[in-house]
Design a protein around this motif. Structure first.
Motif, PDB file in Angstrom:
ATOM      1  N   VAL A 228       0.839  -1.200   0.000  1.00  0.00           N
ATOM      2  CA  VAL A 228       0.000   0.000   0.000  1.00  0.00           C
ATOM      3  C   VAL A 228       0.875   1.251   0.000  1.00  0.00           C
ATOM      4  N   ALA A 229       1.958   1.218   0.760  1.00  0.00           N
ATOM      5  CA  ALA A 229       2.872   2.357   0.778  1.00  0.00           C
ATOM      6  C   ALA A 229       3.509   2.579  -0.588  1.00  0.00           C
ATOM      7  N   ALA A 230       3.866   1.491  -1.279  1.00  0.00           N
ATOM      8  CA  ALA A 230       4.430   1.610  -2.621  1.00  0.00           C
ATOM      9  C   ALA A 230       3.396   2.145  -3.602  1.00  0.00           C
ATOM     10  N   ASP A 231       2.162   1.699  -3.458  1.00  0.00           N
ATOM     11  CA  ASP A 231       1.060   2.220  -4.270  1.00  0.00           C
ATOM     12  C   ASP A 231       0.968   3.734  -4.104  1.00  0.00           C
ATOM     13  N   GLU A 232       0.955   4.190  -2.867  1.00  0.00           N
ATOM     14  CA  GLU A 232       0.835   5.615  -2.577  1.00  0.00           C
ATOM     15  C   GLU A 232       2.011   6.409  -3.157  1.00  0.00           C
ATOM     16  N   THR A 233       3.190   5.816  -3.140  1.00  0.00           N
ATOM     17  CA  THR A 233       4.398   6.515  -3.561  1.00  0.00           C
ATOM     18  C   THR A 233       4.583   6.526  -5.073  1.00  0.00           C
ATOM     19  N   TYR A 234       4.338   5.379  -5.728  1.00  0.00           N
ATOM     20  CA  TYR A 234       4.698   5.225  -7.131  1.00  0.00           C
ATOM     21  C   TYR A 234       3.507   5.181  -8.094  1.00  0.00           C
ATOM     22  N   ALA A 235       2.411   4.571  -7.688  1.00  0.00           N
ATOM     23  CA  ALA A 235       1.301   4.335  -8.609  1.00  0.00           C
ATOM     24  C   ALA A 235       0.209   5.388  -8.525  1.00  0.00           C
ATOM     25  N   LYS A 236       0.231   6.230  -7.506  1.00  0.00           N
ATOM     26  CA  LYS A 236      -0.784   7.272  -7.353  1.00  0.00           C
ATOM     27  C   LYS A 236      -0.653   8.301  -8.462  1.00  0.00           C
TER      28      LYS A 236
END
Length: 346
Positions: free
Chosen positions: A237-245
């Motif tokens: 979820v943290a990677a989603d927020e950082t890279y995929a948002k």
């Protein structure tokens, strides 16, 4: 997909962001990935382009390529999350199994052209994707002329896939995820009202200069909007927020959903269709759609597809909206490959 207070998850996400930089990466990557920017034709008299990443297997390349379309407030990194790629990268997992994929940033998003938000429509997105389909068949991406192209969409990307396939009849299969034709309107409205804000107010994306008609998720909200509490990795979820948002045009989202999901256009699809949903996707399952069982979901969705679609359904147990980033996403990828083998040929 419903916003709800999850204090434990929020704490985990804070810790996850700190740990993410130290997360180990795979030492042996089975994929050969490269990026391309392609000029695309739309109904606008503007020079527009789409940017994407082609991932090929290390060995022989299949004649089939999957063209991947992300959902609203995502970019192409949804398909290649830079955290535990063996678990969360659709592109690298497919490459490890001998399959090619091309993930694009849709118009208005990521490294693709970002015109004024108000000019983007579902028909425009579909026309741009149609151009890319032709490029993949012609060998303009990676020098490989693919004989078969399969659209793989997520959420709003699924709606764009429906519009494209129903309009142009140029693909060999359509894999839809994170959608049904009867979403739970109160949940979706709550998520939009509480979970989205203009990109001009966002500390992460405001510096890119998008106009206020582009929306993105409120910081820290993706875990509760797009995941199921029992089927997530806080670091993912943290990677989603950082890279995929990323952002989405508000006006185009209404048009894309209105045409792609609320209208009967999907009846015009003449290629095989696989529909995948998480059992806990509260925005598209629950009140009007039963995603607990694949057979029930298929019976409910069948009236929206013609006989040529050979509709098949799969439900990912315990998953929320973003099935590709669920902790058990490998099960859905396995089901996708089985469907590709049976209905498309790979």
């Amino acid at each position: 997909m419903r916003l709800r207070p999850l204090a434990a998850l929020a704490a985990s996400l804070v810790a996850g962001c700190a740990l993410l930089a130290a997360a180990p990466t795979a030492s042996a990557d089975p994929a050969r990935c490269s990026e391309y920017t392609l000029p695309v034709s739309t109904n606008l008299l503007l020079p527009l382009s789409m940017h994407g990443q082609l991932c090929l297997p290390a060995g022989a390349v299949s004649p089939t390529v999957q063209l991947l379309l992300h959902g609203a407030t995502y970019n192409r990194m949804y398909w290649d999350l830079p955290y535990q790629p063996a678990n969360y990268s659709y592109q690298r997992d497919m490459a490890a199994n001998g399959l090619a994929t091309f993930a694009v940033d849709e118009i208005g998003i990521g490294q693709s052209s970002r015109p004024l938000s108000a000019v983007i429509t579902g028909a425009m997105q579909a026309a741009a994707v149609h151009t890319v389909v032709g490029d993949l068949r012609a060998g303009a991406v990676g020098g490989i002329a693919f004989s078969k192209v399969v659209l793989v969409g997520h959420s709003a990307g699924s709606a764009i896939s429906i519009i494209e396939a129903a309009t142009y009849h140029d693909v060999d299969g359509v894999l839809l995820t994170g959608m049904t034709h009867l979403p739970d309107a109160p949940v979706v409205i709550e998520d939009v009202a509480l979970g989205l804000h203009p990109v001009t107010l966002d500390p992460q994306l405001a510096s890119r200069g998008g106009d206020p008609g582009y929306l993105t998720t409120v910081p820290g909200s993706r875990g509760t909007m797009y995941y199921s509490a029992g089927d997530l990795d806080p670091l993912a979820v943290a990677a989603d927020e950082t890279y995929a948002k990323d952002q989405v045009s508000a006006s185009s989202l209404l048009d894309i959903v209105g045409v792609g999901l609320a209208s009967p256009i999907s009846l015009n699809i003449t290629a095989p269709v696989l529909l995948v949903d998480g059992t806990n996707d509260t925005g598209f399952c629950g009140l009007l759609r039963n995603c607990a069982y694949a057979g029930t979901l298929q019976d409910e969705e069948a009236p929206y597809f013609g006989p040529a679609a050979h509709l098949t359904t799969y439900v990912l147990a315990g998953a929320g909206h973003s099935v590709a980033l669920a902790a058990n996403a490998s099960l859905y990828r396995d089901a996708s490959r089985a469907w590709l083998s049976q209905y498309v040929g790979i």
